[in-house]
Design a protein around this motif. Structure first.
Motif, PDB file in Angstrom:
ATOM      1  N   THR A   4       4.608  -9.075 -16.453  1.00  0.00           N
ATOM      2  CA  THR A   4       3.829  -9.615 -15.419  1.00  0.00           C
ATOM      3  C   THR A   4       2.547  -9.807 -16.037  1.00  0.00           C
ATOM      4  N   ASN A   5       1.868 -10.838 -15.666  1.00  0.00           N
ATOM      5  CA  ASN A   5       0.470 -11.289 -16.129  1.00  0.00           C
ATOM      6  C   ASN A   5      -0.622 -10.050 -15.710  1.00  0.00           C
ATOM      7  N   ILE A   6      -1.196  -9.399 -16.594  1.00  0.00           N
ATOM      8  CA  ILE A   6      -2.030  -8.236 -16.336  1.00  0.00           C
ATOM      9  C   ILE A   6      -2.941  -8.631 -15.164  1.00  0.00           C
ATOM     10  N   ASN A   7      -3.268  -9.931 -14.854  1.00  0.00           N
ATOM     11  CA  ASN A   7      -4.055 -10.004 -13.639  1.00  0.00           C
ATOM     12  C   ASN A   7      -3.662  -9.627 -12.274  1.00  0.00           C
ATOM     13  N   ASN A   8      -2.352  -9.694 -12.350  1.00  0.00           N
ATOM     14  CA  ASN A   8      -1.491  -9.204 -11.363  1.00  0.00           C
ATOM     15  C   ASN A   8      -0.917  -8.054 -11.070  1.00  0.00           C
ATOM     16  N   THR A   9      -1.623  -7.045 -11.991  1.00  0.00           N
ATOM     17  CA  THR A   9      -1.343  -5.519 -11.846  1.00  0.00           C
ATOM     18  C   THR A   9      -2.560  -4.707 -11.272  1.00  0.00           C
ATOM     19  N   PHE A  10      -2.156  -3.373 -11.398  1.00  0.00           N
ATOM     20  CA  PHE A  10      -3.247  -2.542 -11.273  1.00  0.00           C
ATOM     21  C   PHE A  10      -4.289  -2.368 -12.310  1.00  0.00           C
ATOM     22  N   TYR A  11      -3.914  -2.756 -13.541  1.00  0.00           N
ATOM     23  CA  TYR A  11      -4.658  -2.724 -14.769  1.00  0.00           C
ATOM     24  C   TYR A  11      -5.703  -4.068 -14.797  1.00  0.00           C
ATOM     25  N   SER A  12      -5.437  -4.825 -13.780  1.00  0.00           N
ATOM     26  CA  SER A  12      -6.427  -6.139 -14.060  1.00  0.00           C
ATOM     27  C   SER A  12      -7.966  -5.689 -13.805  1.00  0.00           C
ATOM     28  N   GLU A  13      -8.369  -4.599 -13.588  1.00  0.00           N
ATOM     29  CA  GLU A  13      -9.760  -4.188 -13.412  1.00  0.00           C
ATOM     30  C   GLU A  13     -10.272  -3.950 -14.648  1.00  0.00           C
ATOM     31  N   TYR A  14      -9.455  -3.727 -15.662  1.00  0.00           N
ATOM     32  CA  TYR A  14      -9.916  -3.501 -17.041  1.00  0.00           C
ATOM     33  C   TYR A  14     -10.427  -4.789 -17.886  1.00  0.00           C
ATOM     34  N   PHE A  15      -9.968  -5.722 -17.105  1.00  0.00           N
ATOM     35  CA  PHE A  15     -10.016  -7.181 -18.083  1.00  0.00           C
ATOM     36  C   PHE A  15     -10.608  -8.238 -17.088  1.00  0.00           C
ATOM     37  N   ASP A  16     -11.047  -9.442 -17.688  1.00  0.00           N
ATOM     38  CA  ASP A  16     -11.917 -10.494 -16.979  1.00  0.00           C
ATOM     39  C   ASP A  16     -10.437 -11.104 -16.350  1.00  0.00           C
ATOM     40  N   GLU A  17     -11.041 -11.831 -15.039  1.00  0.00           N
ATOM     41  CA  GLU A  17     -10.176 -12.420 -14.241  1.00  0.00           C
ATOM     42  C   GLU A  17      -9.628 -13.593 -15.078  1.00  0.00           C
ATOM     43  N   ASN A  18     -10.222 -14.294 -15.865  1.00  0.00           N
ATOM     44  CA  ASN A  18      -9.752 -15.484 -16.667  1.00  0.00           C
ATOM     45  C   ASN A  18      -8.630 -15.192 -17.647  1.00  0.00           C
ATOM     46  N   ILE A  19      -8.671 -13.818 -18.033  1.00  0.00           N
ATOM     47  CA  ILE A  19      -7.692 -13.271 -19.185  1.00  0.00           C
ATOM     48  C   ILE A  19      -6.295 -14.042 -19.101  1.00  0.00           C
ATOM     49  N   LYS A  20      -5.960 -14.648 -20.190  1.00  0.00           N
ATOM     50  CA  LYS A  20      -4.393 -14.974 -20.309  1.00  0.00           C
ATOM     51  C   LYS A  20      -3.850 -14.558 -21.444  1.00  0.00           C
ATOM     52  N   ILE A  22      -1.836 -11.744 -21.615  1.00  0.00           N
ATOM     53  CA  ILE A  22      -1.714  -9.976 -21.704  1.00  0.00           C
ATOM     54  C   ILE A  22      -0.688  -9.847 -20.599  1.00  0.00           C
ATOM     55  N   TYR A  23       0.494  -9.306 -21.161  1.00  0.00           N
ATOM     56  CA  TYR A  23       1.462  -8.830 -19.774  1.00  0.00           C
ATOM     57  C   TYR A  23       1.970  -7.385 -19.972  1.00  0.00           C
ATOM     58  N   LEU A  24       1.811  -6.856 -18.822  1.00  0.00           N
ATOM     59  CA  LEU A  24       2.500  -5.580 -18.569  1.00  0.00           C
ATOM     60  C   LEU A  24       4.050  -5.785 -18.546  1.00  0.00           C
ATOM     61  N   LEU A  25       4.795  -5.044 -19.310  1.00  0.00           N
ATOM     62  CA  LEU A  25       6.247  -5.285 -19.341  1.00  0.00           C
ATOM     63  C   LEU A  25       6.914  -4.271 -18.207  1.00  0.00           C
ATOM     64  N   ASP A  26       7.950  -4.820 -17.523  1.00  0.00           N
ATOM     65  CA  ASP A  26       8.630  -3.929 -16.706  1.00  0.00           C
ATOM     66  C   ASP A  26       9.225  -2.641 -17.257  1.00  0.00           C
ATOM     67  N   LYS A  27       9.354  -1.697 -16.686  1.00  0.00           N
ATOM     68  CA  LYS A  27       9.647  -0.424 -16.981  1.00  0.00           C
ATOM     69  C   LYS A  27      10.882  -0.121 -17.897  1.00  0.00           C
ATOM     70  N   ILE A  28      11.844  -0.897 -17.563  1.00  0.00           N
ATOM     71  CA  ILE A  28      13.077  -0.967 -18.191  1.00  0.00           C
ATOM     72  C   ILE A  28      12.822  -1.469 -19.728  1.00  0.00           C
ATOM     73  N   GLU A  29      12.366  -2.725 -19.680  1.00  0.00           N
ATOM     74  CA  GLU A  29      11.936  -3.322 -21.001  1.00  0.00           C
ATOM     75  C   GLU A  29      11.090  -2.423 -21.931  1.00  0.00           C
TER      76      GLU A  29
END
Length: 151
Positions: A4-20, A22-29
């Motif tokens: 999931t693109n980091i901008n669509n996660t809880f962690y988005s607050e740590y990165f600029d809105e325009n960041i591309k 960077i992906y948070l992997l799902d828990k299983i992966e």
């Protein structure tokens, strides 16, 4: 590898809105990759056994906090590029624990290194998974040490 693109996660607050790229992997992966690259049993860095090759083979390479305190992103990027033989496009995993792994390329990591370390600075493990037959790791202690290990 999906994520999931980091901008669509809880962690988005740590990165600029325009960041591309960077992906948070799902828990299983994330769990599968942690088991493959880090450890079968441990769920966090602090649960790794001292005989784990990442720990056992590691060498202290420097102090990231000195760069952070001086707001010297370029200095830390230069320093890491001196000690690591990593390509800008190498795929890296920023491993917080067995269920939380962020995927990006090395250039994007370097460009946002302080954002990553603000997100988690308590021994995250960065593993380069692009090298054939070689695994290269660095981890960042909360006290500032940077440790490097090659397997």
């Amino acid at each position: 590898m999906n994520g999931t693109n980091i901008n669509n996660t809880f962690y988005s607050e740590y990165f600029d809105e325009n960041i591309k790229n960077i992906y948070l992997l799902d828990k299983i992966e994330a769990s599968k990759l942690w088991t493959l690259y880090i450890d079968n049993n441990a769920t966090t860095f602090f649960r790794l056994n001292d005989s784990n090759p990442i720990i056992y083979n590691s060498k202290n390479m420097g102090n990231w906090r000195e760069y952070y305190d001086a707001d010297n992103t370029l200095g830390l990027q230069y320093f890491l590029n001196l000690i690591l033989n990593w390509s800008q496009e190498d795929l890296v995993l920023f491993c917080i624990n067995k269920e939380i792994i962020i995927k990006t390329n090395y250039k994007t990591f370097l460009d946002n290194i302080f954002n990553f370390l603000e997100l988690h600075d308590d021994c995250p493990i960065l593993v380069n998974i692009s090298k054939n037959n070689i695994l290269d790791y660095i981890y960042f202690s909360s006290l500032g040490n940077i440790f490097h290990s090659t397997l």
